[in-house]
Scaffold this motif. Structure first.
Motif, mmCIF file in Angstrom:
data_model
loop_
_atom_site.group_PDB
_atom_site.id
_atom_site.type_symbol
_atom_site.label_atom_id
_atom_site.label_comp_id
_atom_site.label_asym_id
_atom_site.label_seq_id
_atom_site.Cartn_x
_atom_site.Cartn_y
_atom_site.Cartn_z
ATOM 1 N N LYS A 41 39.690 32.813 38.467
ATOM 2 C CA LYS A 41 39.392 32.056 37.252
ATOM 3 C C LYS A 41 40.580 32.124 36.300
ATOM 4 O O LYS A 41 41.235 33.155 36.170
ATOM 5 C CB LYS A 41 38.151 32.622 36.581
ATOM 6 C CG LYS A 41 36.911 32.414 37.399
ATOM 7 C CD LYS A 41 35.690 32.889 36.668
ATOM 8 C CE LYS A 41 34.474 32.630 37.535
ATOM 9 N NZ LYS A 41 33.246 33.023 36.899
ATOM 10 N N LYS A 42 40.823 31.038 35.634
ATOM 11 C CA LYS A 42 41.961 30.937 34.731
ATOM 12 C C LYS A 42 41.844 31.916 33.560
ATOM 13 O O LYS A 42 42.834 32.466 33.101
ATOM 14 C CB LYS A 42 42.075 29.516 34.219
ATOM 15 C CG LYS A 42 43.474 29.106 33.961
ATOM 16 C CD LYS A 42 43.572 27.611 33.819
ATOM 17 C CE LYS A 42 44.912 27.285 34.270
ATOM 18 N NZ LYS A 42 45.471 26.215 34.660
ATOM 19 N N GLU A 43 40.628 32.146 33.087
ATOM 20 C CA GLU A 43 40.424 33.083 31.975
ATOM 21 C C GLU A 43 40.843 34.490 32.382
ATOM 22 O O GLU A 43 41.466 35.220 31.610
ATOM 23 C CB GLU A 43 38.959 33.085 31.527
ATOM 24 C CG GLU A 43 38.469 31.770 30.979
ATOM 25 C CD GLU A 43 37.970 30.828 32.068
ATOM 26 O OE1 GLU A 43 37.536 31.294 33.134
ATOM 27 O OE2 GLU A 43 38.028 29.608 31.841
ATOM 28 N N ASN A 46 44.685 34.702 32.549
ATOM 29 C CA ASN A 46 45.262 34.769 31.208
ATOM 30 C C ASN A 46 45.042 36.137 30.580
ATOM 31 O O ASN A 46 45.940 36.682 29.929
ATOM 32 C CB ASN A 46 44.672 33.678 30.318
ATOM 33 C CG ASN A 46 45.178 32.305 30.681
ATOM 34 O OD1 ASN A 46 46.274 32.165 31.211
ATOM 35 N ND2 ASN A 46 44.376 31.297 30.429
#
Length: 68
Positions: A41-43, A46
């Protein structure tokens, strides 16, 4: 150079399976890693990418508080 390695190994019975096993482990590991990278997941990416910066900021805050 290869003669020194290949010669003694030829006398061991069943030694030819080890290169196959190591290739399979290598292939499975990097296939799983490739799959994980594209499905992460991108979250999460990051958040993890900012961790070193957050730790550095915490350390500078702590050192500033202790010097005052």
């Amino acid at each position: 150079m290869l003669k020194f390695v290949k010669g003694p190994l030829e006398s061991i019975e069943g030694v030819s399976i080890y290169p196959i096993i190591s290739l399979l482990i290598f292939f499975i590991f990097f296939t799983a890693l490739f799959w994980w990278v594209f499905t992460a997941k991108k979250e999460y990416i990051n958040k993890v990418s900012k961790l070193p910066l957050e730790i550095e900021e915490d350390e500078t805050k702590f050192s500033a508080e202790t010097t005052n």
